[in-house]
Design a protein around this motif. Structure first.
Motif, PDB file in Angstrom:
ATOM      1  N   ARG A  34       0.834  -1.210   0.000  1.00 42.02           N
ATOM      2  CA  ARG A  34       0.000   0.000   0.000  1.00 42.02           C
ATOM      3  C   ARG A  34       0.867   1.258   0.000  1.00 42.02           C
ATOM      4  N   VAL A  35       1.967   1.256   0.751  1.00 40.44           N
ATOM      5  CA  VAL A  35       2.851   2.428   0.772  1.00 40.44           C
ATOM      6  C   VAL A  35       3.427   2.648  -0.627  1.00 40.44           C
ATOM      7  N   GLN A  36       3.818   1.553  -1.281  1.00 36.82           N
ATOM      8  CA  GLN A  36       4.376   1.691  -2.632  1.00 36.82           C
ATOM      9  C   GLN A  36       3.314   2.153  -3.638  1.00 36.82           C
ATOM     10  N   ALA A  37       2.069   1.717  -3.408  1.00 37.17           N
ATOM     11  CA  ALA A  37       0.975   2.180  -4.277  1.00 37.17           C
ATOM     12  C   ALA A  37       0.791   3.692  -4.117  1.00 37.17           C
ATOM     13  N   VAL A  38       0.883   4.179  -2.875  1.00 37.80           N
ATOM     14  CA  VAL A  38       0.770   5.626  -2.641  1.00 37.80           C
ATOM     15  C   VAL A  38       1.939   6.349  -3.301  1.00 37.80           C
ATOM     16  N   ALA A  39       3.154   5.773  -3.188  1.00 37.97           N
ATOM     17  CA  ALA A  39       4.334   6.399  -3.802  1.00 37.97           C
ATOM     18  C   ALA A  39       4.113   6.591  -5.300  1.00 37.97           C
ATOM     19  N   ARG A  40       3.575   5.572  -5.955  1.00 35.64           N
ATOM     20  CA  ARG A  40       3.311   5.691  -7.399  1.00 35.64           C
ATOM     21  C   ARG A  40       2.249   6.752  -7.664  1.00 35.64           C
ATOM     22  N   SER A  41       1.238   6.785  -6.827  1.00 35.66           N
ATOM     23  CA  SER A  41       0.144   7.735  -7.061  1.00 35.66           C
ATOM     24  C   SER A  41       0.600   9.176  -6.860  1.00 35.66           C
ATOM     25  N   LEU A  42       1.654   9.370  -6.038  1.00 32.49           N
ATOM     26  CA  LEU A  42       2.114  10.744  -5.793  1.00 32.49           C
ATOM     27  C   LEU A  42       2.651  11.384  -7.068  1.00 32.49           C
ATOM     28  N   VAL A  43       3.403  10.614  -7.858  1.00 27.22           N
ATOM     29  CA  VAL A  43       3.940  11.156  -9.112  1.00 27.22           C
ATOM     30  C   VAL A  43       2.795  11.430 -10.086  1.00 27.22           C
ATOM     31  N   ASN A  44       1.829  10.508 -10.145  1.00 28.66           N
ATOM     32  CA  ASN A  44       0.660  10.729 -11.014  1.00 28.66           C
ATOM     33  C   ASN A  44      -0.114  11.978 -10.604  1.00 28.66           C
ATOM     34  N   LYS A  45      -0.246  12.144  -9.286  1.00 26.11           N
ATOM     35  CA  LYS A  45      -1.000  13.285  -8.765  1.00 26.11           C
ATOM     36  C   LYS A  45      -0.306  14.599  -9.159  1.00 26.11           C
ATOM     37  N   ARG A  46       1.040  14.609  -9.067  1.00 22.07           N
ATOM     38  CA  ARG A  46       1.792  15.811  -9.461  1.00 22.07           C
ATOM     39  C   ARG A  46       1.606  16.069 -10.953  1.00 22.07           C
ATOM     40  N   ARG A  47       1.649  15.005 -11.742  1.00 21.73           N
ATOM     41  CA  ARG A  47       1.524  15.158 -13.198  1.00 21.73           C
ATOM     42  C   ARG A  47       0.137  15.695 -13.561  1.00 21.73           C
ATOM     43  N   GLN A  48      -0.886  15.153 -12.897  1.00 21.16           N
ATOM     44  CA  GLN A  48      -2.253  15.606 -13.191  1.00 21.16           C
ATOM     45  C   GLN A  48      -2.468  17.060 -12.755  1.00 21.16           C
ATOM     46  N   ALA A  49      -1.885  17.417 -11.604  1.00 26.26           N
ATOM     47  CA  ALA A  49      -2.016  18.804 -11.129  1.00 26.26           C
ATOM     48  C   ALA A  49      -1.343  19.757 -12.124  1.00 26.26           C
ATOM     49  N   LEU A  50      -0.186  19.355 -12.630  1.00 25.99           N
ATOM     50  CA  LEU A  50       0.528  20.185 -13.607  1.00 25.99           C
ATOM     51  C   LEU A  50      -0.278  20.321 -14.906  1.00 25.99           C
ATOM     52  N   ALA A  51      -0.866  19.216 -15.347  1.00 31.64           N
ATOM     53  CA  ALA A  51      -1.642  19.237 -16.591  1.00 31.64           C
ATOM     54  C   ALA A  51      -2.841  20.171 -16.470  1.00 31.64           C
ATOM     55  N   ARG A  52      -3.429  20.229 -15.251  1.00 35.00           N
ATOM     56  CA  ARG A  52      -4.587  21.102 -15.043  1.00 35.00           C
ATOM     57  C   ARG A  52      -4.181  22.572 -15.080  1.00 35.00           C
ATOM     58  N   ILE A  53      -3.033  22.864 -14.444  1.00 39.81           N
ATOM     59  CA  ILE A  53      -2.685  24.275 -14.232  1.00 39.81           C
ATOM     60  C   ILE A  53      -1.837  24.849 -15.372  1.00 39.81           C
ATOM     61  N   TRP A  54      -1.157  23.963 -16.137  1.00 43.77           N
ATOM     62  CA  TRP A  54      -0.239  24.442 -17.184  1.00 43.77           C
ATOM     63  C   TRP A  54      -0.414  23.583 -18.437  1.00 43.77           C
ATOM     64  N   PRO A  55      -1.612  23.629 -19.051  1.00 41.52           N
ATOM     65  CA  PRO A  55      -1.903  22.747 -20.191  1.00 41.52           C
ATOM     66  C   PRO A  55      -1.000  22.988 -21.398  1.00 41.52           C
ATOM     67  N   SER A  56      -0.545  24.242 -21.605  1.00 40.71           N
ATOM     68  CA  SER A  56       0.295  24.521 -22.781  1.00 40.71           C
ATOM     69  C   SER A  56       1.648  23.814 -22.668  1.00 40.71           C
ATOM     70  N   LEU A  57       2.139  23.659 -21.444  1.00 40.66           N
ATOM     71  CA  LEU A  57       3.404  22.936 -21.254  1.00 40.66           C
ATOM     72  C   LEU A  57       3.233  21.481 -21.700  1.00 40.66           C
ATOM     73  N   VAL A  58       2.144  20.878 -21.244  1.00 39.55           N
ATOM     74  CA  VAL A  58       1.874  19.472 -21.568  1.00 39.55           C
ATOM     75  C   VAL A  58       1.788  19.292 -23.084  1.00 39.55           C
ATOM     76  N   LYS A  59       1.071  20.201 -23.736  1.00 40.12           N
ATOM     77  CA  LYS A  59       0.879  20.132 -25.177  1.00 40.12           C
ATOM     78  C   LYS A  59       2.219  20.255 -25.905  1.00 40.12           C
ATOM     79  N   ARG A  60       3.065  21.136 -25.424  1.00 41.43           N
ATOM     80  CA  ARG A  60       4.331  21.394 -26.111  1.00 41.43           C
ATOM     81  C   ARG A  60       5.389  20.324 -25.828  1.00 41.43           C
TER      82      ARG A  60
END
Lengths: 162, 290
Positions: A34-60
């Motif tokens: 479970r701890v390792q599952a959370v560790a993986r989800s943390l990177v996904n969570k950061r990526r999703q937060a970035l995609a929401r707030i800075w969509p042009s970066l993701v696109k480029r």
């Protein structure tokens, strides 16, 4: 001075955070899977937060965004401001070392630098005057960014060969 | 402690993507804003100002105080949270019973703390430090966890009761988190409600999640589960708390779908209120906020 029990909790919290962020061994007694599952989800969570707030970066960054951000996120903790934009700027800096940035990505980074200042409490919008000048390799242009108190941020491009 | 809490009614987590839907719901009594997003600005964004002018309460909701950390709270964060509460004329501010950083590393995630007496002492000290510095009451939220600490000396209900006994903190009861924890770690959500100091609840969170690989994830990005709506009803059948709000942070639905979820929450509150009145003296209401 810390009491023994406070010190023990502090040590275990530090071990747990290192396990989550750096992938070090999970402290004794915790559910490793479970701890390792959370560790993986943390990177996904950061990526999703970035995609929401800075969509042009993701696109480029393009199709390889997920793979690249995951590689960056697994080796680089969230900036101390815990801010998604700041995380995105650090990602761009990491990416620029790996491969020469495209003009588009350099513009994204310069626009951030002209506008934001990172503080422990979050991002602070820069005030006053500011200037950014860069030579864009692909389009052979000079880029000029100017921040003024009354007009905000403005950008100009000029051919570099004149 | 005498509690006098404002009647909040139906609420929603403020997100720019939902601004239109929120402005079009005249029955919204309160919104929650992500406190850290507003620490370094000096103004109120126009759409929030419009809600404020309509009498909608704005509640700053922090994620970075690290109340469950082993170190004292950063006074600069407390000052920023307090200033934001005053700028928004907030009735209170909320934070989490969790830690988010240690050893100089930010996780960006709410992490569980051990339910031991030693941890309780640290937490109480941090809460009291925060309460002394803040201009408004502090409301504390129970978090969703996927793993627990070993050697717990109390269950969640006992831990929350102990916090309430030793501090002036109010509770932000997250029914989705209670539901998620029951699914992932076991436990009966309704039995938990029966053991909580419900008169200390300032407001309630509900949200959606989804199950993957046998684990229920509290995503705030999926539709509300019927079981969570049923918990709203079960709560109001016991106590009329000041308000309930929906959290939706991603995969934003259209106005109609969002409206359906808000309607479902309002209907659950109404059903719970009827049940409570029908039960009469079986569940005496100590502070009916409605």
């Amino acid at each position: 001075m810390m009491s023994a029990s406070r010190e023990a909790i502090s040590d275990t919290q530090a071990d747990l955070v290192r396990a989550l962020v750096h992938g070090t061994p999970v402290p004794a007694g915790f559910d490793e899977q479970r701890v390792q599952a959370v560790a993986r989800s943390l990177v996904n969570k950061r990526r999703q937060a970035l995609a929401r707030i800075w969509p042009s970066l993701v696109k480029r960054v393009g199709d390889s965004f997920i793979a690249k951000f995951t590689e960056y996120g697994q080796t680089h903790p969230l900036p101390t401001s815990a801010n998604a934009l700041a995380d995105g700027r650090a990602f761009l800096a990491w990416l620029a070392v790996k491969e020469p940035p495209t003009d588009d990505l350099r513009i994204e980074a310069l626009a951030y630098d002209l506008r934001w200042r990172e503080t422990p409490l979050g991002l602070c919008r820069r005030g006053g005057f500011g200037i950014k000048i860069a030579r864009l390799a692909q389009s052979e242009k000079w880029l000029l960014g100017l921040r003024t108190p009354w007009r905000g941020d403005r950008w100009w491009g000029m051919p570099a060969n004149v | 402690m005498t509690l006098s809490l404002p009647n909040l009614g139906l609420g929603i987590g403020w997100r720019a993507q939902l601004a239109h839907a929120i402005l079009n719901r005249p029955d919204i009594g309160f919104v929650e804003i992500l406190a850290e997003d507003y620490f370094l600005s000096e103004t109120i964004p126009p759409p929030l100002q419009a809600l404020h002018d309509r009498g909608v309460h704005i509640i700053p909701h922090g994620v970075g105080l690290n109340l469950g950390g082993a170190e004292p709270i950063d006074p600069a964060r407390l000052a920023a949270l307090g200033e934001l509460a005053q700028r928004m004329q907030a009735p209170f501010v909320s934070e989490h019973i969790a830690f988010v950083r240690a050893a100089g590393l930010e996780t960006g995630h709410l992490l569980p703390i051990p339910r031991t007496h030693a941890m309780l002492d640290i937490l109480v000290k941090n809460i009291r430090q925060a309460e002394a510095a803040l201009p408004v009451p502090l409301v504390l939220e129970n978090i969703a966890i996927l793993f627990d600490w070993p050697n717990a000396e109390m269950d969640e209900a006992a831990f929350l009761n102990a916090i309430c006994e030793r501090t002036d903190a109010l509770l932000l009861l997250d029914l989705e988190n209670i539901y998620a924890n029951a699914r992932n770690l076991g436990g009966d959500p309704v039995a938990l409600l029966d053991r909580l100091p419900l008169e200390r609840v300032a407001y309630v969170h509900v949200a959606g999640g989804y199950e993957a690989d046998g684990v229920f994830h509290d995503t705030h990005a999926h539709p509300l589960h019927e079981e969570v709506v049923a918990l709203v009803e079960a709560l109001y059948a016991r106590m009329a708390v000041p308000g309930v709000m929906l959290e939706r942070d991603d995969r934003f639905p259209d106005d109609a779908e969002l409206g359906t979820e808000l309607d479902a929450i309002a209907a659950a509150i109404a059903r719970g209120n009827i049940e409570r009145h029908e039960r009469g003296f079986a569940h005496p209401v100590l502070s009916d906020a409605s």
